[in-house]
Enzyme design. Structure first.
Site, PDB file in Angstrom:
ATOM      1  N   LYS A 255       3.893   9.322   9.019  1.00 41.26           N
ATOM      2  CA  LYS A 255       3.590   8.734  10.320  1.00 41.26           C
ATOM      3  C   LYS A 255       4.522   9.191  11.450  1.00 41.26           C
ATOM      4  CE  LYS A 255       0.661   5.309   8.312  1.00 41.26           C
ATOM      5  NZ  LYS A 255       0.706   4.450   7.161  1.00 41.26           N
TER       6      LYS A 255
ATOM      7  N   TYR B 161       0.848  -1.187   0.000  1.00 41.65           N
ATOM      8  CA  TYR B 161       0.000   0.000   0.000  1.00 41.65           C
ATOM      9  C   TYR B 161       0.885   1.239   0.000  1.00 41.65           C
ATOM     10  CZ  TYR B 161      -3.447   3.475   1.501  1.00 41.65           C
ATOM     11  OH  TYR B 161      -4.253   4.587   1.589  1.00 41.65           O
TER      12      TYR B 161
ATOM     13  N   ASP C  89       9.298   2.970   0.100  1.00 45.42           N
ATOM     14  CA  ASP C  89       8.204   3.592   0.846  1.00 45.42           C
ATOM     15  C   ASP C  89       8.360   3.173   2.301  1.00 45.42           C
ATOM     16  OD1 ASP C  89       5.924   4.388   2.089  1.00 45.42           O
ATOM     17  OD2 ASP C  89       4.538   3.532   0.618  1.00 45.42           O
TER      18      ASP C  89
HETATM   19  C1  LIG Z   1       0.154   4.826   5.753  1.00 38.91           C
HETATM   20  C2  LIG Z   1       0.962   4.550   4.547  1.00 38.91           C
HETATM   21  C3  LIG Z   1       0.902   5.370   3.402  1.00 38.91           C
HETATM   22  C4  LIG Z   1      -0.077   6.486   3.273  1.00 38.91           C
HETATM   23  O1  LIG Z   1       0.116   7.494   4.201  1.00 38.91           O
HETATM   24  P1  LIG Z   1      -1.106   8.497   4.528  1.00 38.91           P
HETATM   25  O2  LIG Z   1      -0.495   9.474   5.474  1.00 38.91           O
HETATM   26  O3  LIG Z   1      -2.192   7.662   5.115  1.00 38.91           O
HETATM   27  O4  LIG Z   1      -1.511   9.115   3.246  1.00 38.91           O
HETATM   28  C5  LIG Z   1       1.759   5.102   2.359  1.00 38.91           C
HETATM   29  N1  LIG Z   1       2.622   4.082   2.420  1.00 38.91           N
HETATM   30  C6  LIG Z   1       2.706   3.276   3.488  1.00 38.91           C
HETATM   31  C7  LIG Z   1       3.704   2.180   3.511  1.00 38.91           C
HETATM   32  C8  LIG Z   1       1.868   3.471   4.580  1.00 38.91           C
HETATM   33  O5  LIG Z   1       1.935   2.636   5.621  1.00 38.91           O
END
Ligand SMILES: *Cc1c(COP(=O)(O)O)cnc(C)c1O
Length: 428
Positions: free
Chosen positions: A268, A145, A240
């Protein structure tokens, strides 16, 4: 299976005005066939709902709250900084300190740009990779994701070399066709793809340790393969690390694995619970961004002083000896207890844990990618989830999520949790 009466009433009202009653789909508890509770307050390892029930929380706002909920270092910082203004739309010193911290901690990041969410970070990194390489195709992995931008909402079709089908209505097929989806941990599929189309591929984007379809670990050499194949074909490698960055150590997965991606995405943990994202990497690539270069990216609230200061306060705590090492210690304590418990109960399982991140699978098979994750018995997970919630343990309401331990958790919290697990396992 029931939340309290105040939560029920709020949810019924919310549904009349907010689609599904929630502002982000997983909060609706659909995966576990129920309704969410509404939160009144949270402190440390505990979260309290509007009906007054308190839970030990293993979600931590889906990752950001690594010190636990509402730690004084963050709430005091926000109060203090807010007195001088909450947004300026012009540079502030916290942005420079944040950039200094990220570039110091993560060696692959020579330059960094702040934004407001992980979604913005990955979306912008993809655009930048395309602008830099002047190529259109990107490669992602099934089950990874990367937020909800158009190019990345493609996960279906685990078959190698299939062009992506959009995962969401509203994503033009033309967009999705530029996203190629491969199974994670399949080095051969990747080699085959690059041998056929390598010169057309702008970038690989990967959750270095996929944590949005359970918690999956790379097989030995797999991440090195991503590095070498992108270098060979002139594509970029984008890690990511929105979830893993600043959680699994000062330099995230790339630090643990000693790897040097071209670009990295964060979010995060670096926002201390406020909305934030960041992407950064090689200076020659980052210099393609406006205003220096032709790749446009912007944000009214980017580098927001409250978010920068809250994030910096959190990172400062993590940088102490009581930071990552303590998280590891707590993670190991939990893992050891949980393994013993599952063995004692004779329940087939797998447990993946690194530092403060964990995922328990109700299946005893190797977990290499999302296809393996989907083999689980979801009925068992549902029963387990509700039995735990009932007894005050809040796990993610989906079998596809990672659990998070925070620095506010104590060994006693973890032991109490295991004892609830023990009871819950007897009911499944
Ligand atoms: C949470 C997450 C996202 C998206 O971040 P948001 O702040 O919710 O837009 C993208 N990549 C990874 C791996 C994530 O865990």
């Amino acid at each position: 299976m029931h939340t309290g009466p105040i939560s029920q009433k709020l949810f019924a009202t919310a549904k009349t005005m907010i689609p599904g009653g929630v502002n982000s789909p997983v909060r609706a508890f659909r995966n576990v066939g129920g309704e969410p509770f509404f939160v009144r307050r949270a402190k440390g390892s505990r979260i309290t709902d509007v009906d007054g029930k308190t839970y030990i929380d293993y979600i931590g706002s889906w990752g950001p709250n690594i010190l636990g909920h509402a730690p004084a270092v963050i709430t005091n910082t926000i109060h203090e900084v807010a007195k001088d203004g909450v947004s300026f739309g012009i540079p502030n010193p916290y942005e420079v300190e944040m950039a200094r911290t990220i570039t110091d901690w993560v060696p692959s990041v020579e330059k960094v740009r702040m934004c407001n969410s992980g979604t913005e970070a990955t979306m912008s990194a993809i655009r930048l990779a395309r602008g830099f390489t002047k190529r259109d195709l990107i490669v992602k992995f099934d089950g990874c994701y990367h937020g909800h931008s158009d190019s990345l909402l493609v996960a279906a079709g685990s078959g190698a070399l299939t062009h992506g089908e959009p995962d969401s209505a509203g994503v033009p097929k033309d967009f999705a066709q530029n996203t190629i989806v491969l199974p994670y941990n399949d080095a051969e599929a990747l080699t085959a793809l690059f041998e056929e189309k390598g010169e057309l591929i702008a970038a690989i984007i990967v959750e270095s340790y996929p944590a949005n379809a359970g918690f999956v670990l790379p097989q030995p050499g797999y991440l090195d393969h991503l590095t070498s194949i992108t270098r060979k074909f002139g594509a970029l490698l984008i890690f990511d690390e929105v979830m893993t960055g600043f959680r699994l150590g000062k330099a995230g997965v790339q630090g643990l694995e000693n790897l040097t991606p071209d670009l990295s995405c964060f979010g995060k943990v670096i926002g201390g619970g406020l909305p934030v994202g960041a992407f950064g990497g090689r200076a020659d690539v980052m210099d393609m961004l406006a205003p220096d270069g032709p790749v446009y990216q912007a944000g009214t609230l980017s580098g927001n002083p409250l978010a920068m200061a809250a994030g910096l306060a959190q990172l400062k705590e993590l940088n102490k000896p009581s930071g990552y090492a303590r998280l590891d210690q707590l993670g190991l304590h939990f893992e050891t207890g949980l393994r013993a418990l599952m063995t004692e109960k004779g329940i087939p399982h797998r447990l993946n844990r690194v530092g403060s991140m964990f995922c328990l699978y109700f299946i005893d098979e190797e977990i290499r990618n999302v296809t393996d994750v989907l083999k689980q018995d979801f009925e068992i997970f549902n029963k387990f989830f509700w039995a735990c919630l009932d007894k005050g343990i809040y796990l993610a309401p989906s079998p596809y999520e990672t659990g998070f331990i925070s620095l506010a958790h104590t060994e006693a919290d973890l032991d109490d949790t295991l004892s609830v697990f023990s009871d819950a396992l007897s009911t499944i």
